[in-house]
Write a protein that holds these residues in place. Structure first.
Motif, PDB file in Angstrom:
ATOM      1  N   THR A 122     -31.902  29.928 -42.437  1.00  7.12           N
ATOM      2  CA  THR A 122     -31.602  28.492 -42.471  1.00  7.12           C
ATOM      3  C   THR A 122     -31.486  27.956 -43.897  1.00  7.12           C
ATOM      4  N   LEU A 123     -31.778  28.779 -44.897  1.00  7.36           N
ATOM      5  CA  LEU A 123     -31.543  28.341 -46.274  1.00  7.36           C
ATOM      6  C   LEU A 123     -30.058  28.171 -46.558  1.00  7.36           C
ATOM      7  N   MET A 125     -27.394  28.973 -43.779  1.00  9.78           N
ATOM      8  CA  MET A 125     -26.510  29.093 -42.620  1.00  9.78           C
ATOM      9  C   MET A 125     -26.499  27.792 -41.826  1.00  9.78           C
ATOM     10  N   ASP A 128     -27.176  27.196 -35.894  1.00  9.96           N
ATOM     11  CA  ASP A 128     -28.539  27.424 -35.423  1.00  9.96           C
ATOM     12  C   ASP A 128     -28.752  28.920 -35.176  1.00  9.96           C
ATOM     13  N   LEU A 172     -30.320  34.344 -53.330  1.00 11.46           N
ATOM     14  CA  LEU A 172     -30.859  33.229 -52.547  1.00 11.46           C
ATOM     15  C   LEU A 172     -31.846  33.736 -51.488  1.00 11.46           C
ATOM     16  N   GLU A 179     -40.223  31.685 -51.204  1.00  6.40           N
ATOM     17  CA  GLU A 179     -40.456  30.281 -50.856  1.00  6.40           C
ATOM     18  C   GLU A 179     -41.124  30.152 -49.485  1.00  6.40           C
TER      19      GLU A 179
ATOM     20  N   MET B   1     -21.212  15.420 -41.423  1.00  2.53           N
ATOM     21  CA  MET B   1     -20.685  16.732 -41.044  1.00  2.53           C
ATOM     22  C   MET B   1     -20.490  16.776 -39.534  1.00  2.53           C
ATOM     23  N   LEU B   2     -19.256  17.064 -39.135  1.00  2.00           N
ATOM     24  CA  LEU B   2     -18.910  17.028 -37.730  1.00  2.00           C
ATOM     25  C   LEU B   2     -19.346  18.308 -37.016  1.00  2.00           C
ATOM     26  N   LEU B   3     -19.367  18.227 -35.719  1.00  2.54           N
ATOM     27  CA  LEU B   3     -19.517  19.403 -34.867  1.00  2.54           C
ATOM     28  C   LEU B   3     -18.166  19.633 -34.195  1.00  2.54           C
ATOM     29  N   ARG B  78     -14.314  11.061 -34.123  1.00  7.65           N
ATOM     30  CA  ARG B  78     -14.784  11.819 -32.966  1.00  7.65           C
ATOM     31  C   ARG B  78     -13.694  12.756 -32.473  1.00  7.65           C
TER      32      ARG B  78
ATOM     33  N   ALA C 164     -34.680  22.839 -53.213  1.00  6.74           N
ATOM     34  CA  ALA C 164     -34.358  23.731 -52.100  1.00  6.74           C
ATOM     35  C   ALA C 164     -33.599  22.969 -51.031  1.00  6.74           C
ATOM     36  N   SER C 165     -33.026  23.698 -50.118  1.00 10.68           N
ATOM     37  CA  SER C 165     -32.390  23.049 -48.977  1.00 10.68           C
ATOM     38  C   SER C 165     -32.473  23.957 -47.763  1.00 10.68           C
ATOM     39  N   ARG C 166     -32.445  23.333 -46.607  1.00  5.53           N
ATOM     40  CA  ARG C 166     -32.464  24.078 -45.357  1.00  5.53           C
ATOM     41  C   ARG C 166     -31.704  23.339 -44.281  1.00  5.53           C
ATOM     42  N   TYR C 167     -31.204  24.099 -43.356  1.00  6.17           N
ATOM     43  CA  TYR C 167     -30.665  23.533 -42.133  1.00  6.17           C
ATOM     44  C   TYR C 167     -31.753  23.582 -41.073  1.00  6.17           C
ATOM     45  N   HIS C 169     -32.314  22.666 -36.754  1.00  7.86           N
ATOM     46  CA  HIS C 169     -31.721  22.232 -35.481  1.00  7.86           C
ATOM     47  C   HIS C 169     -32.853  21.895 -34.528  1.00  7.86           C
ATOM     48  N   ARG C 194     -37.924  20.441 -28.204  1.00  8.50           N
ATOM     49  CA  ARG C 194     -38.272  20.692 -29.607  1.00  8.50           C
ATOM     50  C   ARG C 194     -38.190  19.357 -30.348  1.00  8.50           C
ATOM     51  N   ARG C 238     -43.005  19.531 -35.029  1.00  7.13           N
ATOM     52  CA  ARG C 238     -43.029  19.711 -36.474  1.00  7.13           C
ATOM     53  C   ARG C 238     -43.182  18.336 -37.106  1.00  7.13           C
ATOM     54  N   HIS C 250     -22.504  11.924 -39.387  1.00  6.59           N
ATOM     55  CA  HIS C 250     -21.825  12.137 -38.107  1.00  6.59           C
ATOM     56  C   HIS C 250     -22.577  13.052 -37.166  1.00  6.59           C
ATOM     57  N   GLN C 251     -22.498  12.706 -35.918  1.00  6.43           N
ATOM     58  CA  GLN C 251     -23.002  13.530 -34.831  1.00  6.43           C
ATOM     59  C   GLN C 251     -24.443  13.972 -35.070  1.00  6.43           C
ATOM     60  N   MET C 253     -26.388  14.223 -37.602  1.00  4.97           N
ATOM     61  CA  MET C 253     -26.899  14.983 -38.727  1.00  4.97           C
ATOM     62  C   MET C 253     -27.629  14.024 -39.660  1.00  4.97           C
ATOM     63  N   ARG C 275     -37.142  19.373 -51.126  1.00 10.11           N
ATOM     64  CA  ARG C 275     -36.259  20.148 -50.252  1.00 10.11           C
ATOM     65  C   ARG C 275     -35.421  19.185 -49.425  1.00 10.11           C
ATOM     66  N   ARG C 280     -29.907  18.679 -37.608  1.00  8.26           N
ATOM     67  CA  ARG C 280     -29.025  18.279 -36.519  1.00  8.26           C
ATOM     68  C   ARG C 280     -29.884  18.127 -35.270  1.00  8.26           C
ATOM     69  N   TYR C 599     -30.354  24.647 -54.297  1.00  3.47           N
ATOM     70  CA  TYR C 599     -30.408  25.913 -55.035  1.00  3.47           C
ATOM     71  C   TYR C 599     -29.261  26.055 -56.044  1.00  3.47           C
TER      72      TYR C 599
END
Ligand SMILES: [Zn+2]
Lengths: 185, 100, 1004
Positions: A122-123, A125, A128, A172, A179, B1-3, B78, C164-167, C169, C194, C238, C250-251, C253, C275, C280, C599
């Motif tokens: 997830t850093l 990508m 999900d 990374l 990290e 950011m779109l899906l 959309r 830092a960064s993360r995605y 969901h 979740r 979390r 959008h959507q 995020m 971070r 999403r 990063y």
């Protein structure tokens, strides 16, 4: 922190995740559609998977195919198996149109494993990690670079990367191993 | 950011995996050399620049690699639909529930 | 213990004192304090100076909406952060906090002369004052304004921190961990979803942290909170504190900025400072609560004048009494409780001044029971005190008439103008707002996102109501995701509900033109400024905002927007919803650039692609240059050589012996399938049908507009297989273009494209002795002119490695390109270097390559072409298969403009003095004596010193150039004008005699 990618083996390791460079393997980009797919499956000794993201292996386990697109598979094989695969494909031309291109030299594979391997992804990508089931794989994006991801298990992934992008991504991922471990501590 | 839903992968995925590729249903003429200058100009340069539902092309560049078509509302940003390249354009009425 | 710390109150730890520095002096607070709460515990209200007038200011709030108490925080070189809100910065031992906008010191600031000159600085003063004369703007006004403007000072050293960064969901994101957010998170998590719960403060709880008197489900509020957080943890929620939802995109995020180390004394290893989460969520619950409004009256900005709700937070969360003798000035019930709680904590409340004639009797009764004086139906018209409020002047108001004033001494003035829902994130969704006349505020209406608002954010008031609403919204969200959920009923005792009224400026007996009643504290905008803007013709709220700068500071008007709107609407004589609100934009609070960069800084700023052979070039001391994402060896200097010397030597070695070049970055595409030749015929200008396997051809790729897009040598390996090369920078673009035509225009073709750029290491060998080098190493093909002529390709082995061998030349010398599987590239490079050493083999870089190709007039797409150049313009008509019925660009080439006379055409240029090197990009004119602006007829595209030509050479695009051979043109430069003669593009070996292969055994 750019890991040394000159030889297979561990690159970074922490309590959270371990990053290593896999032993080189043979790689084949296979393209075909429609009626040509079944003969190719027969020739290769595996059923080329139908759904994008799914995989299949030969009985001997020396070749595995992952479907990347509507007419595209990538095959990983032992180096010894490659000549046979290429010959089997070549024998089907021109009756069964297809393209088989040896890309063994194009890429390397990093292995991500450990309790937080999925989070390590997830850093960089955007998609999900849970959307890729164990035993599946996808072409996707990591830190802006196209990669092919194979999910071996809940906590183990392989990532195929073109050589010239690998140091950037490995750096990374190594940062992430440390990290994530610091976060756990 | 779109899906964005890729009609080939049948998955809804982040926009970062995709690349926009301009207006859809602009077919390259069968025999370009038979085109008049005006027709060729129309094909090369003239685009609708729609405010509202827009037929456009995307490519799942960092995925299955396929070009496909989409209807996206340029006002709300959309997606109303995505469909494979070569498929007929869906009618706006069926997507928006309104008459065109 | 500090003078204003209240024993037994607050969540700070009195047993853990923490010393930090403020304005150069040590200050002691407790673990858990913010800078603001620690200063207030020590009786320090003066925390900063305002932006425009440099007026003394103190903290007016206790959260991220704080406009005044901005400080610069430091942790050694490079680790300095301007504009930190003292109300959000947690203290740690050694923290250095400095006030801003003051010189020489906080208590005596020379810039405060602006305050006395305030009449000059009214709304629009920039526009009015600096209008004339025009020339003064650049030379005088702008430099002075620039020097004086700006909040805080950014550090000049490089930031040593990492980011830092993360995605992420999730099913449900809940923003805000107050009662509504906690209840929503609990309900959604109980339904099996979740859930992520974020809060910008150091701990979760929101308003519960300031209301310990309440009891929820039979437990004291804080005990309930502890139990609830434990329950959330057990459910896998979390919970992220110190995490600000900065933007709603959008959507669903959401950008979340998590602050990881700014509160720590010791920086932990491997931990980024901040971070950025790109989260999403299937559903979002916004439970961000409400912000208290200040009252607008003269002197409402003096240190010690603060929001009543903030005083409550300081008392209950931090155990700090903000003053000993407060006056409460309010139009809302909530502030009465501040009076009661402070009185109970040892303060002596001087008065509760309520603008309403009849506040609730129950509150009045409680005040009476505590012996607090109540003034109902009163207004405030002034405050006094230089660096701290000392008194407030209040008057009865009766039937619109302001009666006689009374000065009430105080050491703090706690105001409340009611509450405004925090709708910033909701507004990011393009959500619509609805005016609520009762509450005199906007409430959320519709949003295009999958998002709901819970609690005070939609105008609800009190713990019971917000808890119930949060639980309900959590259940609603769960149901929308197909999960059944029940919203538990939670009984609340000790709840403080209430209501109030809303005002523009408070009534006054003084001339409104003299009142300094602040609306926007951070940008020093007064009510008078807003009315002036309307008087001067501003009608749109957006114009009023920009003319006055109301709401345009770093707090984005969190406290000022509604007051500003009410006043502007009053001045315009229109209802608020007709005037409308200005737009809120991300980020919600100021966010560091580091958090956005993540990063991507330093060596990781962007990808640097290196070839397999790159390490050998580096070891050989190569100087590199970036080409696209690649870094390529530019030249290989020997000790003492500069670039020109090294490049000349590399060219000489190539033209007299052998040059070796790493060409691995060339794009490569394998085109395979029964329709491969048909595809090639359609894509490239050239005809391919008659090209036999084993032969190569220069290929030219156009767009359908007829302009050159790319070029490269293409080898036919088999009837159904081509090895296409592209330019280094064009590789990805060309493949994308080919896929586009193949997939969408010609899907019937049975042909597939595979990128093989990185499959191969490509080594170019050029020079008269190259056959001598290769013959002993190559197996599977005979290297003679007959068996393997120029433009041949073969699959063979080179030095025992499987190879694709091309006979091509980009230098004009006999040339080969050896492709071996990429990982074998370094071994081949070393083997060739060893075998070639006795023959004079010399590695060369991109610079020598450029020189040698220019000597032969070979173009580089993207350097000698610019996207408007046709094959004819570039002298490449020979590469266009005119007999083909179609190819990409064929029809384009017939467009009128592409066949018109006077097009810019590629020509050679030789400077007439024979020694001057032209500058690439320099413009060309025909008549140097014409007046400026001159008519430019072209530009220089390539220019090099050429040893082979014995003089500098250049390529240029010149109008009608092909018809101007021998003519003189002129290149005006800053210091002189250079004359040059137009020539052909080939400067070396025009007959191509040097491409020939020497016979085996023959001398080269
Ligand atoms: Zn796809």
């Amino acid at each position: 922190m750019t890991p040394d990618l000159s030889a297979p083996g561990p690159l970074a390791e922490s309590a959270a995740a371990k990053l290593s460079l896999a032993v080189p393997c043979a790689r084949l980009s296979l393209r075909a559609r429609g009626a040509a797919v079944a003969p190719l499956s027969a020739a290769l000794g595996l059923t080329l998977p139908e759904r994008i993201g799914t995989r299949a292996s030969t009985a001997a386990g020396d070749t595995e195919a992952l479907r990347l697109g509507p007419d595209e598979w990538v095959l990983h094989a032992t180096p010894a198996a490659l000549p046979g695969l290429l010959a089997a494909c070549a024998a089907l031309s021109p009756e069964h149109p297809h393209s088989a291109v040896d890309i063994s030299g194009r890429e390397l594979t990093l292995v991500l494993e450990g309790p937080r391997a999925a989070e390590l992804l997830t850093l960089g990508m955007p998609r999900d990690p849970d959307s890729i089931a164990p035993g599946e794989g996808r072409r996707t994006l990591f830190d802006g670079v196209s990669v092919v991801l194979w999910r071996e298990a809940d906590t183990r992934f392989r990532m195929d990367i073109w050589h010239s992008f690998a140091p950037h991504l490995a750096s990374l991922l190594a940062t992430g191993c440390a990290e994530l471990a610091a976060e756990t501590a | 950011m779109l899906l964005i839903h890729c009609p080939y992968c049948d998955e809804t995925l982040p926009e970062l995996e995709f690349a926009h590729a301009g207006e859809a249903h602009v077919a390259r003429p069968e025999n370009p050399s038979a085109q008049s200058d005006a027709e060729w100009e129309e094909f090369l340069f003239i685009r609708r620049n729609v405010k509202g539902p827009h037929y456009e092309r995307w490519r799942h560049t960092h995925g299955c690699g396929r070009f496909f078509n989409a209807v996206r509302d340029t006002v709300s940003d959309r997606f109303l639909a995505t469909y494979p390249a070569g498929a007929p354009r869906p009618s706006l009425a069926s997507l928006t529930g309104e008459s065109e | 213990m500090s003078r204003f710390r209240v024993p037994g109150r607050g969540r700070v730890n009195p047993d853990r004192p923490v010393t930090f520095r403020f304005d150069g002096r040590p200050v002691q607070g407790c673990e858990g304090d913010t800078v603001a709460s620690a200063l207030l515990a020590n009786g320090i209200h003066l925390m900063g100076r305002s932006f425009k007038y440099h007026r003394p200011r103190g903290a007016v709030a206790a959260g991220s909406e704080e406009p005044n108490a901005l400080i610069n925080t430091r942790r050694g070189p490079g680790r300095a952060e301007p504009n930190t809100r003292a109300t959000m910065q947690e203290i740690w031992p050694g923290l250095e906090a400095r006030p801003q906008n003051c010189w020489p010191r906080l208590s005596f600031d020379l810039g405060a002369v602006n305050d006395r000159a305030y009449m000059l600085f009214s709304a629009g003063f920039y526009y009015k004052t600096f209008m004339w004369p025009r020339s003064f703007w650049d030379k005088l006004y702008e430099p002075v304004i620039r020097a004086a403007a700006g909040l805080g000072v950014s550090p000049s050293e490089e930031d040593p921190d990492t980011y830092a960064s993360r995605y992420l969901h999730t099913d449900v994101l809940v923003v805000g961990a107050g009662p509504a957010g906690l209840a929503a998170a609990r309900t959604a998590a109980e339904a099996g979803l979740r859930v992520v719960l974020v809060d910008e403060h150091a701990e979760a709880g929101g308003t519960l942290l300031s209301e310990p008197q309440a009891r929820i489900a039979g437990l004291p509020a804080w005990d309930w909170l502890t139990a609830e957080l434990a329950a959330l943890k057990a459910l896998g929620v979390r919970v992220m504190t110190r995490t600000t939802a900065i933007g709603y995109y959008h959507q669903n995020m959401i950008g979340l900025c998590q602050r990881l180390t700014d509160h720590l004394a010791e920086l932990p290893a491997d931990t980024p400072r901040e971070r950025m989460w790109r989260l999403r969520a299937a559903r979002v619950v916004l439970a961000q609560g409400a912000l208290e409004k200040p009252l607008v009256f003269d002197g409402n900005d003096r240190p010690g004048v603060m929001l009543a709700g903030a005083a409550q937070t300081y008392l209950h969360r931090f155990g700090v009494r903000v003053g000993d003798r407060p006056v409460i000035l309010t139009s809302h019930d909530s502030a009465w409780h501040a009076a009661f709680d402070l009185q109970d904590a040892g303060a002596k409340v001087a008065a509760i001044v309520d603008t309403r004639a009849a506040p609730p009797a129950a509150l009045a009764g409680e005040a009476q029971a505590r012996g607090i004086r109540v003034l109902a139906g009163f207004t405030a018209t002034a405050t006094s005190g230089r660096l701290r409020v000392r008194s407030v002047r209040v008057h009865p108001v009766s039937a619109g008439t302001v009666g006689a004033g009374e000065e009430i001494a105080c050491d703090c003035l706690l105001m409340s103008g009611g509450w405004t829902p925090s709708l910033h994130l909701f507004s990011h969704t393009k959500g619509s707002l609805a005016w609520d006349e009762d509450r005199t505020t906007f409430l959320p209406a519709d949003t295009p996102e999958d998002c709901v608002i819970a609690g005070a954010g939609r105008g609800l008031w009190g713990i019971a109501a917000t808890l119930a609403d949060g639980a309900e919204k959590g259940a609603e969200v769960a149901a929308s995701l197909g999960r059944g959920a029940s919203a538990p009923a939670l009984p609340v005792e000790g709840d403080r509900t209430g209501s109030g009224t809303s005002h523009t400026e408070l009534a006054t007996d003084r001339s409104p033109s003299r009142a300094r009643a602040f609306v926007d504290f951070q940008n020093d905008v007064t009510a008078k400024d807003l009315r002036l803007a309307v008087r001067e013709g501003m009608r749109s709220i957006e114009h009023v905002k920009r003319y006055t700068t109301n709401g345009m500071a770093t707090d984005q008007g969190k406290m000022s927007n509604i007051n500003g709107l009410n006043i502007a609407a009053d001045a315009l004589g229109r209802a608020q919803p007709k005037v409308g609100l200005t737009t809120f934009r991300p980020p919600y609070t100021p966010t560091s650039f580091g958090a956005f960069a993540g990063y991507h800084r330093g060596g990781h700023f962007e990808v640097t692609r290196r070839t397999a052979i790159d390490p050998l070039a580096e070891a050989a001391g190569a100087v590199f240059e970036p080409v696209g994402q690649w870094r390529r060896a530019r030249y290989f200097p020997r000790p003492g050589e500069d670039m020109d010397t090294a490049v000349a030597r590399e060219c000489r070695a190539t033209r007299t012996a052998i040059g070796m070049f790493d060409a691995s970055t060339l794009g490569k595409i394998e085109v395979v399938g029964p329709d491969a030749v048909e595809f090639m015929n359609r894509m490239y200008t050239n005809p391919w049908t008659k090209l036999q396997p084993g032969r190569c051809r220069y290929g030219l790729l156009l767009g359908d507009d007829g302009f050159i897009r790319d070029d490269g040598v293409i080898g036919r390996l088999a009837h159904d297989r081509f090895h296409v090369t592209t330019t280094t920078g064009g590789a990805a673009r060309v493949l994308n273009m080919m896929e586009d035509y193949l997939q969408t225009e010609w899907p019937e073709l049975d042909v597939w494209l595979t990128s093989t750029t990185e499959q191969w290491s490509t080594i170019a060998l050029n020079g008269p002795r190259v056959a001598e080098l290769l013959r002993p190493l190559v197996e599977g093909v005979t290297l003679t002119e007959e068996a393997f002529p120029h433009m041949s390709v073969a699959e063979c082995t080179v030095a025992g490695m499987p190879a694709r061998l091309f006979r091509v030349s980009f230098t004009g010398e006999t040339g080969f390109e050896v492709n071996v599987p990429a990982p074998m590239g370094p071994a081949l490079w070393q083997r060739l270097a060893e075998a070639g050493a006795p023959l004079g083999l010399t590695p060369y870089g991109t610079e020598a390559m450029h020189v040698m190709r220019a000597e032969k007039g070979y173009i580089i797409v993207g350097q000698d072409t610019d996207g408007t150049v046709t094959p004819a313009d570039a002298g490449l008509t020979w590469a266009v298969g005119k007999a083909k019925p179609d190819f990409v660009g064929k029809r384009g080439l017939a467009r009128p403009d592409l066949t018109a006379p006077g097009r810019r055409q590629l020509v050679g240029l030789l400077t007439e003095d024979g020694t001057t090197l032209l500058e690439e990009g320099a413009q060309i004119v025909l008549d140097p004596a014409q007046p400026v602006p001159m008519k430019m007829v072209g530009h220089v595209t390539s220019a090099y010193r050429s040893e082979a030509a014995g003089r500098p050479i250049a390529l240029a695009l010149v109008e009608g150039g092909h018809g101007r051979m021998g003519e003189t043109v002129h290149i005006p430069m800053p210091d002189r004008t250079i004359a040059a003669t137009i020539t052909g593009c080939v400067f070396h070996d025009p007959e191509n005699t040097r491409l020939k292969l020497a016979a085996p055994g023959g001398d080269a």
